[in-house]
Design a protein around this motif. Structure first.
Motif, PDB file in Angstrom:
ATOM      1  N   GLU A 171       3.815  41.432 -47.840  1.00  0.00           N
ATOM      2  CA  GLU A 171       3.168  42.058 -49.001  1.00  0.00           C
ATOM      3  C   GLU A 171       4.034  43.207 -49.517  1.00  0.00           C
ATOM      4  O   GLU A 171       4.442  44.075 -48.751  1.00  0.00           O
ATOM      5  CB  GLU A 171       1.787  42.578 -48.604  1.00  0.00           C
ATOM      6  CG  GLU A 171       1.079  43.394 -49.673  1.00  0.00           C
ATOM      7  CD  GLU A 171       0.920  42.646 -50.978  1.00  0.00           C
ATOM      8  OE1 GLU A 171       1.345  43.193 -52.013  1.00  0.00           O
ATOM      9  OE2 GLU A 171       0.387  41.520 -50.969  1.00  0.00           O
ATOM     10  N   ALA A 172       4.321  43.189 -50.828  1.00  0.00           N
ATOM     11  CA  ALA A 172       5.153  44.235 -51.418  1.00  0.00           C
ATOM     12  C   ALA A 172       4.411  45.547 -51.577  1.00  0.00           C
ATOM     13  O   ALA A 172       5.017  46.624 -51.594  1.00  0.00           O
ATOM     14  CB  ALA A 172       5.688  43.766 -52.770  1.00  0.00           C
ATOM     15  N   ALA A 173       3.085  45.489 -51.684  1.00  0.00           N
ATOM     16  CA  ALA A 173       2.277  46.698 -51.874  1.00  0.00           C
ATOM     17  C   ALA A 173       2.112  47.453 -50.551  1.00  0.00           C
ATOM     18  O   ALA A 173       2.444  46.940 -49.484  1.00  0.00           O
ATOM     19  CB  ALA A 173       0.905  46.322 -52.440  1.00  0.00           C
TER      20      ALA A 173
ATOM     21  N   THR B 207       7.271  45.249 -48.309  1.00  0.00           N
ATOM     22  CA  THR B 207       8.326  44.272 -48.031  1.00  0.00           C
ATOM     23  C   THR B 207       8.378  43.233 -49.157  1.00  0.00           C
ATOM     24  O   THR B 207       7.347  42.663 -49.528  1.00  0.00           O
ATOM     25  CB  THR B 207       8.077  43.552 -46.693  1.00  0.00           C
ATOM     26  OG1 THR B 207       7.959  44.524 -45.647  1.00  0.00           O
ATOM     27  CG2 THR B 207       9.212  42.598 -46.368  1.00  0.00           C
ATOM     28  N   LYS B 208       9.559  42.994 -49.679  1.00  0.00           N
ATOM     29  CA  LYS B 208       9.737  42.020 -50.750  1.00  0.00           C
ATOM     30  C   LYS B 208      10.512  40.807 -50.254  1.00  0.00           C
ATOM     31  O   LYS B 208      11.366  40.931 -49.378  1.00  0.00           O
ATOM     32  CB  LYS B 208      10.481  42.650 -51.929  1.00  0.00           C
ATOM     33  CG  LYS B 208       9.714  43.769 -52.622  1.00  0.00           C
ATOM     34  CD  LYS B 208      10.504  44.309 -53.812  1.00  0.00           C
ATOM     35  CE  LYS B 208       9.727  45.406 -54.529  1.00  0.00           C
ATOM     36  NZ  LYS B 208      10.481  45.950 -55.694  1.00  0.00           N
ATOM     37  N   VAL B 209      10.190  39.654 -50.824  1.00  0.00           N
ATOM     38  CA  VAL B 209      10.936  38.434 -50.549  1.00  0.00           C
ATOM     39  C   VAL B 209      12.054  38.324 -51.574  1.00  0.00           C
ATOM     40  O   VAL B 209      11.805  38.353 -52.782  1.00  0.00           O
ATOM     41  CB  VAL B 209      10.021  37.194 -50.626  1.00  0.00           C
ATOM     42  CG1 VAL B 209      10.838  35.918 -50.459  1.00  0.00           C
ATOM     43  CG2 VAL B 209       8.934  37.265 -49.573  1.00  0.00           C
ATOM     44  N   THR B 210      13.295  38.219 -51.105  1.00  0.00           N
ATOM     45  CA  THR B 210      14.431  38.143 -52.026  1.00  0.00           C
ATOM     46  C   THR B 210      15.039  36.750 -52.096  1.00  0.00           C
ATOM     47  O   THR B 210      15.764  36.451 -53.054  1.00  0.00           O
ATOM     48  CB  THR B 210      15.530  39.144 -51.610  1.00  0.00           C
ATOM     49  OG1 THR B 210      15.956  38.855 -50.265  1.00  0.00           O
ATOM     50  CG2 THR B 210      15.007  40.571 -51.672  1.00  0.00           C
ATOM     51  N   GLU B 211      14.752  35.903 -51.113  1.00  0.00           N
ATOM     52  CA  GLU B 211      15.286  34.546 -51.148  1.00  0.00           C
ATOM     53  C   GLU B 211      14.459  33.641 -50.241  1.00  0.00           C
ATOM     54  O   GLU B 211      14.020  34.061 -49.172  1.00  0.00           O
ATOM     55  CB  GLU B 211      16.751  34.512 -50.702  1.00  0.00           C
ATOM     56  CG  GLU B 211      17.460  33.201 -50.989  1.00  0.00           C
ATOM     57  CD  GLU B 211      17.500  32.864 -52.474  1.00  0.00           C
ATOM     58  OE1 GLU B 211      17.098  31.739 -52.832  1.00  0.00           O
ATOM     59  OE2 GLU B 211      17.906  33.732 -53.275  1.00  0.00           O
ATOM     60  N   ILE B 212      14.245  32.418 -50.703  1.00  0.00           N
ATOM     61  CA  ILE B 212      13.552  31.411 -49.895  1.00  0.00           C
ATOM     62  C   ILE B 212      14.358  30.131 -49.959  1.00  0.00           C
ATOM     63  O   ILE B 212      14.712  29.650 -51.039  1.00  0.00           O
ATOM     64  CB  ILE B 212      12.119  31.133 -50.412  1.00  0.00           C
ATOM     65  CG1 ILE B 212      11.296  32.410 -50.459  1.00  0.00           C
ATOM     66  CG2 ILE B 212      11.429  30.095 -49.540  1.00  0.00           C
ATOM     67  CD1 ILE B 212       9.911  32.222 -51.062  1.00  0.00           C
ATOM     68  N   THR B 213      14.675  29.568 -48.797  1.00  0.00           N
ATOM     69  CA  THR B 213      15.360  28.276 -48.707  1.00  0.00           C
ATOM     70  C   THR B 213      14.532  27.385 -47.790  1.00  0.00           C
ATOM     71  O   THR B 213      13.562  27.848 -47.170  1.00  0.00           O
ATOM     72  CB  THR B 213      16.780  28.436 -48.129  1.00  0.00           C
ATOM     73  OG1 THR B 213      16.686  28.738 -46.728  1.00  0.00           O
ATOM     74  CG2 THR B 213      17.548  29.553 -48.843  1.00  0.00           C
TER      75      THR B 213
ATOM     76  N   ALA C 166      12.735  49.087 -47.987  1.00  0.00           N
ATOM     77  CA  ALA C 166      13.532  50.179 -48.553  1.00  0.00           C
ATOM     78  C   ALA C 166      14.752  50.476 -47.700  1.00  0.00           C
ATOM     79  O   ALA C 166      15.747  51.027 -48.193  1.00  0.00           O
ATOM     80  CB  ALA C 166      12.669  51.427 -48.691  1.00  0.00           C
ATOM     81  N   ASP C 167      14.712  50.105 -46.414  1.00  0.00           N
ATOM     82  CA  ASP C 167      15.782  50.489 -45.486  1.00  0.00           C
ATOM     83  C   ASP C 167      16.705  49.356 -45.072  1.00  0.00           C
ATOM     84  O   ASP C 167      17.868  49.588 -44.739  1.00  0.00           O
ATOM     85  CB  ASP C 167      15.167  51.105 -44.218  1.00  0.00           C
ATOM     86  CG  ASP C 167      14.304  52.311 -44.534  1.00  0.00           C
ATOM     87  OD1 ASP C 167      14.703  53.097 -45.413  1.00  0.00           O
ATOM     88  OD2 ASP C 167      13.228  52.452 -43.916  1.00  0.00           O
ATOM     89  N   GLU C 168      16.202  48.105 -45.065  1.00  0.00           N
ATOM     90  CA  GLU C 168      17.024  47.027 -44.509  1.00  0.00           C
ATOM     91  C   GLU C 168      16.622  45.667 -45.065  1.00  0.00           C
ATOM     92  O   GLU C 168      15.577  45.511 -45.694  1.00  0.00           O
ATOM     93  CB  GLU C 168      16.879  47.000 -42.985  1.00  0.00           C
ATOM     94  CG  GLU C 168      15.460  46.745 -42.515  1.00  0.00           C
ATOM     95  CD  GLU C 168      15.342  46.689 -41.001  1.00  0.00           C
ATOM     96  OE1 GLU C 168      16.388  46.620 -40.338  1.00  0.00           O
ATOM     97  OE2 GLU C 168      14.211  46.700 -40.512  1.00  0.00           O
TER      98      GLU C 168
END
Length: 453
Positions: free
Chosen positions: A200-202, A232-238, A247-249
């Motif tokens: 969840e990004a929120a 936490t955001k999802v930046t890629e899905i394969t 924000a840190d890693e």
């Protein structure tokens, strides 16, 4: 005497409520839907996880309005709306209307990454639910055959993107499947070793609830063995992994099963209708409506439910809930029925219908918020009713009662109640059949991945 023709696009909560409320009105009603059934979407996640069968939560529209003489159902695909000539452009023809109610709902939103859809299915239709069910149970079957420990862990890792009600409900059901339903079904794997993550990004899951209730819900979710990753955001899905960023890693999670519950967007009809009316939708494709739920400048065209942006008394858009759509449907039906009655009393001898009354007349729509609730897992839910907040078993009982009462057909209520009782007593999910083509494709290579702490 002229009888206004009311066309309703969509047989969901809002559209069906509108149609049924017009059963005694001086109008002809046509429900147009691409499917022949009304779907009870709040329980889709139970079909997706094998708790219920599709027939339990879907009722044929024709059966629902069978005794409503002034209503008919047309199974068709609406491709466009000709506002000027008051016609629907169908995939196989046209349909004229005097009054139009657009209640075509919403679909998934991948925030510009539609290429993720094949590997991260969302949950909006029965087809979505059966596809997700197949993925979940195929993952366990594939893990049973896999001898490589790293690949087996990936197969038993389930990532749910989105910490809203859909995501939390899916994660809770997955936890029960792994810990109880499949506990003794396999010989080479222990389903309890499954790893379930909610991303969840929120700052909180179930973010539209009060913060204190969010925290209590998160504690309950974690007690089920589910990892909750906020901010936490999802930046890629394969097909083999999910890349996450805080924000840190950045980290990578190896998984073969990603389920999407992060966002929704209005039906594409919203943008088409907005363009025809000289309006703009918001980023999610919602149509702006007046406080009388019609399109500005078009008194005979209404938009309700998930496709519309309707502001509440606090000035904020109303949430995409079934209760909102139902109340909007009742309001619109009341306005249309009043118009139909006026036409009946003042027939002009077949020279055409008078225009609908200005939206400036009559009382505006006001949503009566009776509360919201979401199930977390076995015998646990969250509920906010007025100033009262509940989390746990009592909230779950409320959730059961409300959802049973909202089911359209009585026989479905009985069947669902019996299945819930049996599942609760035995931990069994009888509808976990893997149907259709069943190729089990195991990962051919593994990548090093850092686990999310």
């Amino acid at each position: 005497m002229n009888t206004p023709h009311v066309v309703i696009i969509g047989g969901g909560f809002g559209g069906l409520e509108t149609a049924q409320r017009l059963r005694k009105a001086n109008v002809r009603v046509t429900i147009v839907d691409r499917h022949n059934y009304h779907l009870f979407q709040p329980l889709l996640y139970q079909v997706a996880t094998g708790g219920l069968s599709p027939a339990n939560i879907a009722t044929p529209l024709r059966a629902i309005v069978r005794k409503q003489a002034n209503c008919e159902v047309l199974m068709a695909e609406v491709e466009d709306i000709d506002v000027t000539n008051q016609k629907l452009v169908l995939a196989d023809g046209e349909l004229e209307f005097d009054i139009l109610v657009v209640a075509s709902g919403a679909t998934h939103s991948y925030f510009g990454r539609d290429d993720w859809e094949p590997v991260a299915p969302g949950l909006k239709t029965l087809a979505d639910a059966t596809r997700i069910r197949k993925r979940i149970y195929l993952a366990f079957e594939a893990a049973e055959r896999e001898t490589d420990e790293e690949l087996r862990k990936a197969l038993l890792t389930f990532v749910v993107v989105g910490g809203g009600p859909t995501g939390v409900e899916l994660a809770g059901a997955l936890s029960e499947i792994a810990a109880h339903t499949l506990k003794h079904d396999f010989r080479h794997i222990n389903p309890e070793d499954s790893r379930i993550l909610v991303i969840e990004a929120a700052p909180h899951i179930l973010a539209h609830y009060p913060e204190e209730l969010c925290k209590r819900a998160a504690e309950k979710v974690r007690s089920l063995g589910i990892e909750v990753h906020t901010h936490t955001k999802v930046t890629e899905i394969t097909p083999d992994q999910v890349r996450l960023a805080t924000a840190d890693e950045e980290t990578v999670v190896l998984t073969k099963t990603v389920l999407w519950g992060a966002g929704v967007q209005a039906s594409p009809l919203g943008k088409k209708l907005a363009a025809a009316c000289g309006l703009e939708t918001d980023r999610a494709g919602h149509l702006p409506v007046t406080d009388r739920l019609n399109i500005a400048g078009h008194e005979n065209i209404f938009a309700i439910g998930d496709i519309a942006t309707c502001l509440g008394q606090d000035g904020k858009p109303l949430p995409g809930l079934a209760a909102v759509a139902v109340q909007q449907g009742a309001y619109v039906a009341k306005r249309i029925a009043a118009y139909g009655a006026a036409v009946g009393k003042n027939s002009d001898g077949g020279k055409g219908l008078p225009a609908m009354a200005s939206s400036a007349t009559g009382k505006p729509f006001i949503y009566n918020d009776k509360g919201t609730m979401a199930t977390i897992g076995r015998a646990a839910a969250v509920a906010e009713i007025g100033k009262h907040q509940f989390c746990g078993f009592f909230a779950w009982i409320l959730w059961l009662f409300v959802h049973l009462m909202l089911i359209v057909k009585f026989q479905n209520r009985v069947l669902i109640l019996l299945q819930w009782a049996w599942s609760y007593a035995t931990f069994n999910r009888s509808n976990r059949i893997i149907s259709g083509e069943q190729p089990v494709v195991l990962p051919e290579a593994k990548d090093a991945a850092a686990s999310v702490e």
